[in-house]
Design a protein around this motif. Structure first.
Motif, PDB file in Angstrom:
ATOM      1  N   HIS A   1       1.770  -2.382  -5.226  1.00 13.51           N
ATOM      2  CA  HIS A   1       3.042  -1.662  -5.147  1.00 13.51           C
ATOM      3  C   HIS A   1       3.925  -2.353  -4.112  1.00 13.51           C
ATOM      4  O   HIS A   1       3.422  -3.066  -3.238  1.00 13.51           O
ATOM      5  CB  HIS A   1       2.830  -0.188  -4.773  1.00 13.51           C
ATOM      6  CG  HIS A   1       2.041   0.022  -3.519  1.00 13.51           C
ATOM      7  ND1 HIS A   1       2.558  -0.184  -2.249  1.00 13.51           N
ATOM      8  CD2 HIS A   1       0.755   0.424  -3.319  1.00 13.51           C
ATOM      9  CE1 HIS A   1       1.649   0.088  -1.341  1.00 13.51           C
ATOM     10  NE2 HIS A   1       0.529   0.439  -1.962  1.00 13.51           N
ATOM     11  N   PRO A   2       5.247  -2.161  -4.194  1.00 13.90           N
ATOM     12  CA  PRO A   2       6.120  -2.700  -3.145  1.00 13.90           C
ATOM     13  C   PRO A   2       5.802  -2.040  -1.806  1.00 13.90           C
ATOM     14  O   PRO A   2       5.169  -0.976  -1.754  1.00 13.90           O
ATOM     15  CB  PRO A   2       7.529  -2.310  -3.630  1.00 13.90           C
ATOM     16  CG  PRO A   2       7.373  -2.001  -5.071  1.00 13.90           C
ATOM     17  CD  PRO A   2       5.984  -1.469  -5.259  1.00 13.90           C
ATOM     18  N   PRO A   3       6.232  -2.655  -0.705  1.00 18.23           N
ATOM     19  CA  PRO A   3       6.000  -2.021   0.593  1.00 18.23           C
ATOM     20  C   PRO A   3       6.563  -0.602   0.637  1.00 18.23           C
ATOM     21  O   PRO A   3       7.710  -0.364   0.238  1.00 18.23           O
ATOM     22  CB  PRO A   3       6.737  -2.940   1.569  1.00 18.23           C
ATOM     23  CG  PRO A   3       6.743  -4.266   0.899  1.00 18.23           C
ATOM     24  CD  PRO A   3       6.876  -3.979  -0.567  1.00 18.23           C
ATOM     25  N   GLN A   4       5.738   0.327   1.074  1.00 17.92           N
ATOM     26  CA  GLN A   4       6.139   1.714   1.237  1.00 17.92           C
ATOM     27  C   GLN A   4       6.338   1.994   2.715  1.00 17.92           C
ATOM     28  O   GLN A   4       5.490   1.634   3.530  1.00 17.92           O
ATOM     29  CB  GLN A   4       5.079   2.651   0.655  1.00 17.92           C
ATOM     30  CG  GLN A   4       4.820   2.444  -0.827  1.00 17.92           C
ATOM     31  CD  GLN A   4       3.628   3.236  -1.342  1.00 17.92           C
ATOM     32  OE1 GLN A   4       2.824   3.749  -0.550  1.00 17.92           O
ATOM     33  NE2 GLN A   4       3.514   3.346  -2.651  1.00 17.92           N
ATOM     34  N   VAL A   5       7.434   2.634   3.062  1.00 16.47           N
ATOM     35  CA  VAL A   5       7.733   2.927   4.453  1.00 16.47           C
ATOM     36  C   VAL A   5       7.797   4.438   4.635  1.00 16.47           C
ATOM     37  O   VAL A   5       8.470   5.132   3.875  1.00 16.47           O
ATOM     38  CB  VAL A   5       9.063   2.290   4.896  1.00 16.47           C
ATOM     39  CG1 VAL A   5       9.330   2.603   6.369  1.00 16.47           C
ATOM     40  CG2 VAL A   5       9.047   0.799   4.662  1.00 16.47           C
ATOM     41  N   LYS A   6       7.094   4.918   5.643  1.00 14.19           N
ATOM     42  CA  LYS A   6       7.105   6.340   5.957  1.00 14.19           C
ATOM     43  C   LYS A   6       7.676   6.526   7.356  1.00 14.19           C
ATOM     44  O   LYS A   6       7.284   5.833   8.296  1.00 14.19           O
ATOM     45  CB  LYS A   6       5.709   6.929   5.864  1.00 14.19           C
ATOM     46  CG  LYS A   6       5.133   6.842   4.455  1.00 14.19           C
ATOM     47  CD  LYS A   6       3.916   7.717   4.289  1.00 14.19           C
ATOM     48  CE  LYS A   6       3.491   7.744   2.820  1.00 14.19           C
ATOM     49  NZ  LYS A   6       2.431   8.747   2.563  1.00 14.19           N
ATOM     50  N   THR A   7       8.607   7.472   7.461  1.00  8.96           N
ATOM     51  CA  THR A   7       9.245   7.746   8.748  1.00  8.96           C
ATOM     52  C   THR A   7       9.010   9.176   9.221  1.00  8.96           C
ATOM     53  O   THR A   7       9.528   9.555  10.278  1.00  8.96           O
ATOM     54  CB  THR A   7      10.767   7.487   8.659  1.00  8.96           C
ATOM     55  OG1 THR A   7      11.321   8.296   7.621  1.00  8.96           O
ATOM     56  CG2 THR A   7      11.038   6.014   8.367  1.00  8.96           C
ATOM     57  N   GLN A   8       8.225   9.953   8.451  1.00 13.13           N
ATOM     58  CA  GLN A   8       7.894  11.312   8.854  1.00 13.13           C
ATOM     59  C   GLN A   8       6.439  11.599   8.490  1.00 13.13           C
ATOM     60  O   GLN A   8       5.925  11.074   7.504  1.00 13.13           O
ATOM     61  CB  GLN A   8       8.802  12.330   8.161  1.00 13.13           C
ATOM     62  CG  GLN A   8      10.256  12.256   8.563  1.00 13.13           C
ATOM     63  CD  GLN A   8      10.477  12.588  10.030  1.00 13.13           C
ATOM     64  OE1 GLN A   8       9.772  13.428  10.598  1.00 13.13           O
ATOM     65  NE2 GLN A   8      11.447  11.935  10.658  1.00 13.13           N
ATOM     66  N   PRO A   9       5.753  12.447   9.255  1.00 11.20           N
ATOM     67  CA  PRO A   9       4.404  12.869   8.872  1.00 11.20           C
ATOM     68  C   PRO A   9       4.413  13.563   7.517  1.00 11.20           C
ATOM     69  O   PRO A   9       5.405  14.184   7.133  1.00 11.20           O
ATOM     70  CB  PRO A   9       4.013  13.849   9.991  1.00 11.20           C
ATOM     71  CG  PRO A   9       4.874  13.468  11.150  1.00 11.20           C
ATOM     72  CD  PRO A   9       6.169  13.007  10.556  1.00 11.20           C
ATOM     73  N   ASP A  10       3.308  13.433   6.793  1.00 15.75           N
ATOM     74  CA  ASP A  10       3.181  14.129   5.519  1.00 15.75           C
ATOM     75  C   ASP A  10       1.704  14.425   5.270  1.00 15.75           C
ATOM     76  O   ASP A  10       0.867  14.172   6.128  1.00 15.75           O
ATOM     77  CB  ASP A  10       3.800  13.317   4.372  1.00 15.75           C
ATOM     78  CG  ASP A  10       3.162  11.950   4.185  1.00 15.75           C
ATOM     79  OD1 ASP A  10       1.954  11.776   4.511  1.00 15.75           O
ATOM     80  OD2 ASP A  10       3.851  11.018   3.720  1.00 15.75           O
TER      81      ASP A  10
END
Length: 222
Positions: free
Chosen positions: A125-134
């Motif tokens: 998959h393309p790079p995934q960026v997370k900026t919040q907890p989930d």
């Protein structure tokens, strides 16, 4: 500068394999030897690589994983002498594939993420960026193989001695600029349960660490 911090305890053959896999991708390898018997001999590792391999012996038992990470990160920061750096943080049973470090740090540079990793199951998959907890357990940072941008200044929370400290630093990285996960480049965790059978008290530590995580974040995401 490119560094690797490898935590090890009584797994000499896996350590050799881990060092051999990451060393061609970086500039300096730092091994944190946590009470191995016999202690890790740096000459046994340096003979197989072309750059410096340093060994720091930290015998604390039972281990505080977050403290060992922090010790390694602080050593890297001193070695870098003010230069920008990225450091891979690896367990000794994390055998990275060729090109892993460059692929992860490229995604970090392109996205501004302060921590990066690869999908541990090899999903593309393309790079995934997370900026919040989930609560996405499949999209969390694998605690056995991740890379930190030294400019972030992040360190692990030592109140979580063995469990949950990886999720905590993952969540704090998201709030400090992002955590990115790239597709491909799987890094299997070859023998994740050795410590549970060889070091007393770690199973009980899970409950204490979980409580510390909940006190900090208000809930358990998984």
């Amino acid at each position: 500068m490119r560094y690797a911090i490898i935590l090890t305890h009584n797994r000499p053959q896996l350590l050799v394999e881990c060092v051999a896999a990451i060393s061609p991708q970086i500039d300096v390898t730092l091994v944190i030897d946590n009470a191995s018997h016999p202690p890790v001999d740096p000459s046994s590792l340096s003979a197989t690589v072309e750059h410096p391999v340093a060994v720091a012996h930290i015998p604390d038992q039972p281990p505080n994983l977050a403290r060992l990470w922090n010790a390694g990160l602080d050593m890297v920061n001193q070695l870098a002498v003010g230069q920008p750096w990225h450091a891979a943080v690896l367990c000794d049973d994390a055998i990275v594939p060729p090109g892993w470090f460059a692929a992860v740090t490229q995604a970090m540079d392109e996205t501004g993420a302060v921590i990066g990793c690869s999908n541990p199951w090899g999903h593309q998959h393309p790079p995934q960026v997370k900026t919040q907890p989930d609560a996405d357990i499949m999209g969390r940072m694998p605690g056995w193989a991740w890379i930190l941008n030294g400019a972030s200044g992040l360190r692990a929370d030592e109140s979580m001695a063995f469990w949950w400290c990886d999720s905590d630093i993952d969540f704090r990285a998201r709030q400090a600029g992002g955590m990115t996960m790239i597709g491909g480049y799987p890094v299997p965790n070859v023998r994740p349960n050795d410590f549970l059978t060889t070091i007393p008290g770690l199973a009980d530590q899970a409950g204490r660490d979980g409580a510390a995580f909940v006190a900090k974040w208000g809930h358990r995401p998984w």
